[in-house]
Design an enzyme around this catalytic site. Structure first.
Site, short mmCIF file in Angstrom:
data_model
loop_
_atom_site.label_atom_id
_atom_site.label_comp_id
_atom_site.label_asym_id
_atom_site.label_seq_id
_atom_site.Cartn_x
_atom_site.Cartn_y
_atom_site.Cartn_z
N TYR A 76 0.86 -1.14 0.17
CA TYR A 76 0.02 -0.06 0.06
C TYR A 76 0.95 1.27 0.03
O TYR A 76 0.47 2.28 -0.47
CB TYR A 76 -0.95 -0.04 0.99
CG TYR A 76 -2.13 -0.77 0.71
CD1 TYR A 76 -3.12 -0.22 -0.24
CD2 TYR A 76 -2.78 -2.04 1.33
CE1 TYR A 76 -4.31 -0.99 -0.61
CE2 TYR A 76 -3.53 -2.95 0.97
CZ TYR A 76 -4.26 -2.20 0.05
OH TYR A 76 -5.41 -2.88 -0.58
N ARG A 79 1.76 1.79 -3.58
CA ARG A 79 0.65 2.42 -4.14
C ARG A 79 0.33 3.68 -3.87
O ARG A 79 -0.18 4.61 -4.65
CB ARG A 79 -0.48 1.50 -4.02
CG ARG A 79 -0.37 0.06 -4.70
CD ARG A 79 -1.62 -0.54 -4.46
NE ARG A 79 -2.70 0.13 -5.44
CZ ARG A 79 -4.08 -0.04 -5.11
NH1 ARG A 79 -4.53 -0.79 -4.19
NH2 ARG A 79 -4.69 0.83 -6.10
N ASN A 115 -12.41 3.11 -7.55
CA ASN A 115 -11.21 3.48 -7.31
C ASN A 115 -11.12 4.00 -5.84
O ASN A 115 -12.03 4.69 -5.16
CB ASN A 115 -10.54 4.58 -8.19
CG ASN A 115 -10.58 4.20 -9.57
OD1 ASN A 115 -10.80 2.93 -9.75
ND2 ASN A 115 -10.52 4.99 -10.89
N VAL A 116 -9.67 3.90 -5.30
CA VAL A 116 -9.68 4.37 -3.72
C VAL A 116 -8.62 5.38 -3.86
O VAL A 116 -8.05 5.68 -2.75
CB VAL A 116 -8.87 2.91 -3.04
CG1 VAL A 116 -9.95 1.90 -3.21
CG2 VAL A 116 -7.61 2.52 -3.76
N ASP A 117 -8.29 5.93 -4.88
CA ASP A 117 -7.28 6.76 -5.01
C ASP A 117 -7.54 8.48 -4.98
O ASP A 117 -6.69 9.39 -4.90
CB ASP A 117 -6.48 7.01 -6.59
CG ASP A 117 -7.45 6.95 -7.54
OD1 ASP A 117 -8.62 7.95 -7.58
OD2 ASP A 117 -7.26 6.60 -8.49
N HIS A 132 -15.05 0.96 -2.59
CA HIS A 132 -14.07 0.22 -2.32
C HIS A 132 -13.10 0.92 -1.21
O HIS A 132 -12.18 0.49 -0.74
CB HIS A 132 -13.25 -0.30 -3.15
CG HIS A 132 -14.03 -1.29 -4.13
ND1 HIS A 132 -13.69 -1.68 -5.49
CD2 HIS A 132 -15.06 -1.79 -3.96
CE1 HIS A 132 -14.45 -2.53 -5.91
NE2 HIS A 132 -15.37 -2.74 -4.95
N THR A 204 -13.37 -0.06 -16.10
CA THR A 204 -13.46 -1.21 -15.15
C THR A 204 -13.68 -2.52 -16.10
O THR A 204 -14.27 -2.32 -17.18
CB THR A 204 -14.94 -1.03 -14.54
OG1 THR A 204 -15.05 -2.01 -13.56
CG2 THR A 204 -16.05 -0.67 -15.16
N ASN A 229 -13.80 2.47 -22.64
CA ASN A 229 -12.78 1.56 -22.37
C ASN A 229 -12.02 1.10 -23.62
O ASN A 229 -12.61 1.02 -24.78
CB ASN A 229 -13.35 0.21 -21.66
CG ASN A 229 -12.27 -0.70 -20.87
OD1 ASN A 229 -11.29 -0.86 -21.45
ND2 ASN A 229 -12.89 -1.06 -19.86
N GLU A 231 -11.10 -1.77 -24.12
CA GLU A 231 -11.20 -3.23 -24.30
C GLU A 231 -12.70 -3.19 -23.86
O GLU A 231 -13.23 -2.63 -23.19
CB GLU A 231 -10.75 -3.88 -23.37
CG GLU A 231 -8.99 -3.81 -23.14
CD GLU A 231 -8.53 -4.80 -24.02
OE1 GLU A 231 -8.93 -5.87 -24.41
OE2 GLU A 231 -7.43 -4.46 -24.73
P1 NAD Z 1 -9.12 -3.69 -13.50
O1 NAD Z 1 -7.75 -3.38 -13.22
O2 NAD Z 1 -9.82 -4.76 -13.20
O3 NAD Z 1 -9.55 -3.14 -14.89
C1 NAD Z 1 -9.06 -2.03 -15.67
C2 NAD Z 1 -9.81 -1.53 -16.83
O4 NAD Z 1 -9.59 -0.31 -17.31
C3 NAD Z 1 -9.83 -2.63 -17.95
O5 NAD Z 1 -11.13 -3.07 -18.49
C4 NAD Z 1 -8.85 -1.97 -19.01
O6 NAD Z 1 -9.29 -2.25 -20.33
C5 NAD Z 1 -9.27 -0.38 -18.53
N1 NAD Z 1 -8.62 0.47 -19.28
C6 NAD Z 1 -7.02 0.65 -18.92
N2 NAD Z 1 -6.64 1.76 -19.60
C7 NAD Z 1 -7.85 2.63 -19.60
C8 NAD Z 1 -7.94 3.97 -19.86
N3 NAD Z 1 -6.89 4.80 -20.16
N4 NAD Z 1 -9.37 4.51 -20.07
C9 NAD Z 1 -10.40 3.59 -19.96
N5 NAD Z 1 -10.20 2.42 -19.38
C10 NAD Z 1 -8.87 1.86 -19.33
O7 NAD Z 1 -9.97 -2.65 -12.67
P2 NAD Z 1 -11.38 -2.44 -12.09
O8 NAD Z 1 -12.17 -3.07 -12.88
O9 NAD Z 1 -11.53 -1.02 -11.37
O10 NAD Z 1 -11.07 -3.47 -10.75
C11 NAD Z 1 -10.09 -3.59 -10.18
C12 NAD Z 1 -10.11 -3.26 -8.50
O11 NAD Z 1 -9.13 -2.58 -8.37
C13 NAD Z 1 -11.05 -2.35 -8.11
O12 NAD Z 1 -11.64 -2.99 -6.89
C14 NAD Z 1 -10.36 -1.13 -7.66
O13 NAD Z 1 -10.72 -0.66 -6.18
C15 NAD Z 1 -8.95 -1.47 -7.76
N6 NAD Z 1 -8.14 -0.70 -8.10
C16 NAD Z 1 -8.01 0.73 -7.84
C17 NAD Z 1 -7.11 1.55 -8.40
C18 NAD Z 1 -7.16 3.14 -8.35
O14 NAD Z 1 -7.87 3.36 -7.14
N7 NAD Z 1 -6.77 3.98 -9.16
C19 NAD Z 1 -6.02 1.07 -9.28
C20 NAD Z 1 -5.88 -0.18 -9.43
C21 NAD Z 1 -6.86 -0.94 -8.99
#
Ligand code: NAD
Length: 268
Positions: A76, A79, A115-117, A132, A204, A229, A231
């Site tokens: 953490y 991160r 997101n938790v950021d 989250h 997501t 997204n 993807e």
């Molecule tokens: P994930 O990592 O599973 O998926 C990320 C998604 O974002 C993918 O579908 C990918 O294709 C897409 N992506 C990548 N780059 C992109 C862009 N520039 N613009 C738009 N889309 C883009 O993330 P998730 O579905 O949020 O789930 C994972 C868990 O991870 C969540 O619970 C979250 O709390 C946590 N998480 C949070 C952070 C943060 O707070 N920034 C970072 C990493 C993971």
């Protein structure tokens, strides 16, 4: 994540999404890690999703914390270091602008984030539902008091952080894999998703529940669902997939009235 570059979304789809956003009375937005990828915060499932060869799913669990709290805190801390250096991107900014636009016209706008950021708040979004938790907050494992002080010291001190009230071990105020979400927050998210005209799903992968079900709930309740997204991830609930990066696409979805005078928005 695959490495192919998707076709840019057709200008017609962008225009259609923009028109519907401008007309909607209630908008809900669900964001995931991809929302912050353009701010330099790595996603869990992207190529940079590993830390010291551990996967996030092995570290963000109560079991991992009981086994080795220092290892989890160090992750953490890494991160938090990445996030501390990150700034909201044009996508975060556009959502904050859209919130004001919708509310000024008497509409409803709900931002739901996995997101938790904290970057949505930093961009000016007023009441994001942080499903989250928040990486800058801590919770006591003994008395369960939540620290609202967002300034957790960086880097991590040699001693693991302790509760000011009872001396118990503090943990990040994050919902880990296998833990339940705050029922009030998830209920508010479900209420917003099932009462909106339009749901915008951004960045997501749609694999973490219960957030992953919000798109189908919204569609079943009659909302138009648009995904941003690179993807296609949010599944069959999506009416319109805009393939691309959040920082690129989201600003282009702002209603015409908000586009005037904004720099760097390409015409669609
Ligand atoms: P994930 O990592 O599973 O998926 C990320 C998604 O974002 C993918 O579908 C990918 O294709 C897409 N992506 C990548 N780059 C992109 C862009 N520039 N613009 C738009 N889309 C883009 O993330 P998730 O579905 O949020 O789930 C994972 C868990 O991870 C969540 O619970 C979250 O709390 C946590 N998480 C949070 C952070 C943060 O707070 N920034 C970072 C990493 C993971």
């Amino acid at each position: 994540m695959s490495t192919h570059t998707p076709e840019p979304p057709s200008p017609r789809f962008i225009r259609e999404a923009r028109r519907r956003i401008a007309a909607a009375r209630a908008i809900a937005v669900l964001t995931g890690a991809g929302m912050s990828a353009d701010s330099g915060v790595p996603t869990f499932r992207g190529a940079t999703g590993l830390w010291r060869t551990h996967r996030a799913e092995e570290l963000a669990t109560p079991e991992a914390f009981s086994r080795d709290p220092r290892l989890v805190w160090e992750w953490y801390d890494w991160r938090r270091g990445l996030i501390a250096a990150a700034r909201p991107n044009a996508g975060h900014d556009a959502l904050a602008v859209l919130e004001r636009f919708v509310e000024q016209r008497g509409g409803r706008f709900t931002l739901i984030t996995q997101n938790v950021d904290g970057l949505h708040t930093e961009a000016g979004s007023r009441r994001p539902l942080e499903l989250h938790g928040n990486i800058w907050m801590m919770r006591c494992t003994a008395c369960h008091a939540v620290s609202t002080d967002r300034r957790v010291p960086l880097p991590l001190a040699p001693e693991l952080p302790a509760c000011a009230r009872c001396g118990g071990l503090l943990r990040p105020h994050i919902v880990w894999f296998g833990e339940s979400l705050d029922p009030t927050i998830i209920q508010s998210a479900v209420d917003a998703a099932t009462a909106c005209d339009l749901l915008l799903v951004i960045g997501t992968s749609g694999v973490v529940q219960p957030a992953a079900s919000l798109a189908s709930m919204a569609r079943e309740a009659g909302a138009w669902v648009v995904e941003v997204n690179p993807e296609r991830s949010a599944g069959p609930a999506v009416h319109c997939w805009l393939a691309g990066r959040a920082a690129d696409i989201v600003p282009r979805l702002l209603p015409e009235a908000l586009q005037a005078g904004r720099k760097g928005i390409s015409e669609a």
